[in-house]
Design a protein around this motif. Sequence first.
Motif, PDB file in Angstrom:
ATOM      1  N   THR A  14      -6.228   5.813   0.817  1.00 33.52           N
ATOM      2  CA  THR A  14      -5.705   4.477   1.071  1.00 33.52           C
ATOM      3  C   THR A  14      -6.539   3.752   2.125  1.00 33.52           C
ATOM      4  OG1 THR A  14      -4.144   5.298   2.732  1.00 33.52           O
ATOM      5  CG2 THR A  14      -3.338   5.099   0.455  1.00 33.52           C
ATOM      6  N   TYR A  15      -6.650   2.440   1.953  1.00 35.69           N
ATOM      7  CA  TYR A  15      -7.434   1.598   2.857  1.00 35.69           C
ATOM      8  C   TYR A  15      -6.732   0.254   3.037  1.00 35.69           C
ATOM      9  CZ  TYR A  15     -11.229   4.761   1.369  1.00 35.69           C
ATOM     10  OH  TYR A  15     -11.997   5.853   1.071  1.00 35.69           O
ATOM     11  N   LEU A  74       0.825  -1.207   0.000  1.00 34.41           N
ATOM     12  CA  LEU A  74       0.000   0.000   0.000  1.00 34.41           C
ATOM     13  C   LEU A  74       0.858   1.256   0.000  1.00 34.41           C
ATOM     14  CD1 LEU A  74      -2.950   0.878   0.061  1.00 34.41           C
ATOM     15  CD2 LEU A  74      -2.845   0.839   2.562  1.00 34.41           C
ATOM     16  N   GLU A  75       1.901   1.267   0.823  1.00 37.62           N
ATOM     17  CA  GLU A  75       2.753   2.458   0.899  1.00 37.62           C
ATOM     18  C   GLU A  75       3.512   2.680  -0.405  1.00 37.62           C
ATOM     19  OE1 GLU A  75       5.152   1.718   4.309  1.00 37.62           O
ATOM     20  OE2 GLU A  75       3.578   2.296   5.752  1.00 37.62           O
ATOM     21  N   LYS A  76       3.950   1.612  -1.031  1.00 37.77           N
ATOM     22  CA  LYS A  76       4.660   1.749  -2.307  1.00 37.77           C
ATOM     23  C   LYS A  76       3.736   2.319  -3.374  1.00 37.77           C
ATOM     24  CE  LYS A  76       7.200  -0.923  -5.796  1.00 37.77           C
ATOM     25  NZ  LYS A  76       7.700  -2.265  -6.180  1.00 37.77           N
ATOM     26  N   ALA A  77       2.503   1.809  -3.428  1.00 40.99           N
ATOM     27  CA  ALA A  77       1.544   2.308  -4.425  1.00 40.99           C
ATOM     28  C   ALA A  77       1.184   3.763  -4.141  1.00 40.99           C
ATOM     29  CB  ALA A  77       0.289   1.434  -4.430  1.00 40.99           C
ATOM     30  N   ALA A  78       1.053   4.104  -2.862  1.00 38.63           N
ATOM     31  CA  ALA A  78       0.677   5.467  -2.493  1.00 38.63           C
ATOM     32  C   ALA A  78       1.764   6.472  -2.853  1.00 38.63           C
ATOM     33  CB  ALA A  78       0.366   5.527  -1.002  1.00 38.63           C
ATOM     34  N   GLN A  79       3.014   6.058  -2.829  1.00 38.73           N
ATOM     35  CA  GLN A  79       4.095   6.949  -3.227  1.00 38.73           C
ATOM     36  C   GLN A  79       3.950   7.376  -4.688  1.00 38.73           C
ATOM     37  OE1 GLN A  79       7.755   4.888  -2.390  1.00 38.73           O
ATOM     38  NE2 GLN A  79       7.562   5.111  -0.160  1.00 38.73           N
ATOM     39  N   ASN A  80       3.464   6.457  -5.514  1.00 41.82           N
ATOM     40  CA  ASN A  80       3.287   6.767  -6.942  1.00 41.82           C
ATOM     41  C   ASN A  80       1.965   7.464  -7.223  1.00 41.82           C
ATOM     42  OD1 ASN A  80       5.753   5.531  -7.696  1.00 41.82           O
ATOM     43  ND2 ASN A  80       4.775   3.508  -7.673  1.00 41.82           N
ATOM     44  N   HIS A  81       1.026   7.365  -6.268  1.00 47.22           N
ATOM     45  CA  HIS A  81      -0.295   7.988  -6.459  1.00 47.22           C
ATOM     46  C   HIS A  81      -0.686   8.695  -5.167  1.00 47.22           C
ATOM     47  CE1 HIS A  81      -0.726   5.755 -10.234  1.00 47.22           C
ATOM     48  NE2 HIS A  81      -0.257   4.714  -9.572  1.00 47.22           N
TER      49      HIS A  81
END
Length: 450
Positions: free
Chosen positions: A88-89, A76-83
């Motif tokens: 987030t959930y 989740l944190e990796k994806a959130a860095q790009n978006h």
Amino acid sequence: MSQSKSTSRRTFLTQTAAATTCIAAASSRRLFAAANDRLNVAFIGVGGRGGVNLKTIAGDASVNVVALCDVNRKNLEKAAQNHPKARTYEDFRLLYDDTNDYDAVVVSTSEHTHAYATMPALKLGKHVYCEKPLTHNVYEARAITKAAADAGVVTQMGTQIHAGSNYHRVVELVQSGAIGKVREVHTWVGRAWGLQSPADAKANGDTVSVQQRPTEAMTPPDFLNWDLWLGPAQYRPFHEVYFPGPKWYRWWDFGNGTMSDLGSHWNDLAYWAMKFDAPKTIEAFGDDPHPEIAPASMSAVYHYDARGNLPAAKHFWYQGTHKPEIWKSKGIPQWNSGTLFVGDKGMLLSDYGKHLLLPEDEFKDFEPPTPFVPDSPGHHQQWIDACRGEGQTGSPFSYAGPLTEANHLGNVAFRVGRAIDWDAASMKVPHADADRFLRRIDPRDGWSLS
């Protein structure tokens, strides 16, 4: 089984497919009529396969990522860095309870939560892309197929090879009669995720050869919400034999072994080319079924009634050490995985990327038919385009649902330990203790498809 019952089964599936296709096309045109509309998408599961889906779909300039969800905080944190603008959930149920600012949902969770993550989106009228296999069991497949038809939205199961040109050409050859009437199809895969000896596990590249459910508990990684990962499955302590993937594939509570994993891809070709609907009878062969772990090696045979002008046919499935006799006798090239169509005028052998008409000397001057299966812009792009009202998907739930049902029924026959007759209209297996294998009998509190 009577002809009238067989006709009813085919009629039921055909009407469901037609309804989904027509309504989905109308709905997508209504929601995304303008070429410059943004498609707001929520992603459930953003690691592994989900990470690939996120990167590919979000790479389209028309896609806006509005929400990200994963029980694995690292993912989740990796994806959130790009978006960074996306919400987030950890729990997709909270995502659905939160806001309604998305048009579509991409589901890439573990197999046992696919239906639970997909059903709310369909009920909210959202377009859905769901990884394969579409569901964990037969009952879920039927429920999701119906919900998609009722919703009238654009859907796609993640069988990416379905969009490949090789599959298209094979479908054209079979359906144009290049090898005559086909009454027999053989599909085999070399992979063997499931119950096997330590030596076989090592030979198959499988890192786990456990034979029983572990009795000791281990501490989950601090980045993993183990309770949410379990979802509808009954609670069991965390252990490294379940996580990370693909270890969970082998456990009946979470996956269905090789059949549901690779059957979604490999049986797709036979199902599509042969216009299969619901099997009439299914038999399975292998070692005695294990109560908790799927088999590494097994085989199954599906008996299909005649379909229009197509004759009754058998579809054979083999995994692990099981192979067709013609393969073992070296009557065909020794491809590790493949599908062989046997017609009354020749044979057609295919894998993901190539195909071969046999005997080769008899087809050396063969001219293939003019292509009639349109080339695809790509499996993900096809779904995005369809959501915007441009074209249709190749593997909508109206098609992927019945395909998933058939795959699961192979495992049901294996677990029952005898040939089963399948009444698709009533979803019953007469004279067999099969109901417990058709659905999850006891989902945990807080998890429901209704």
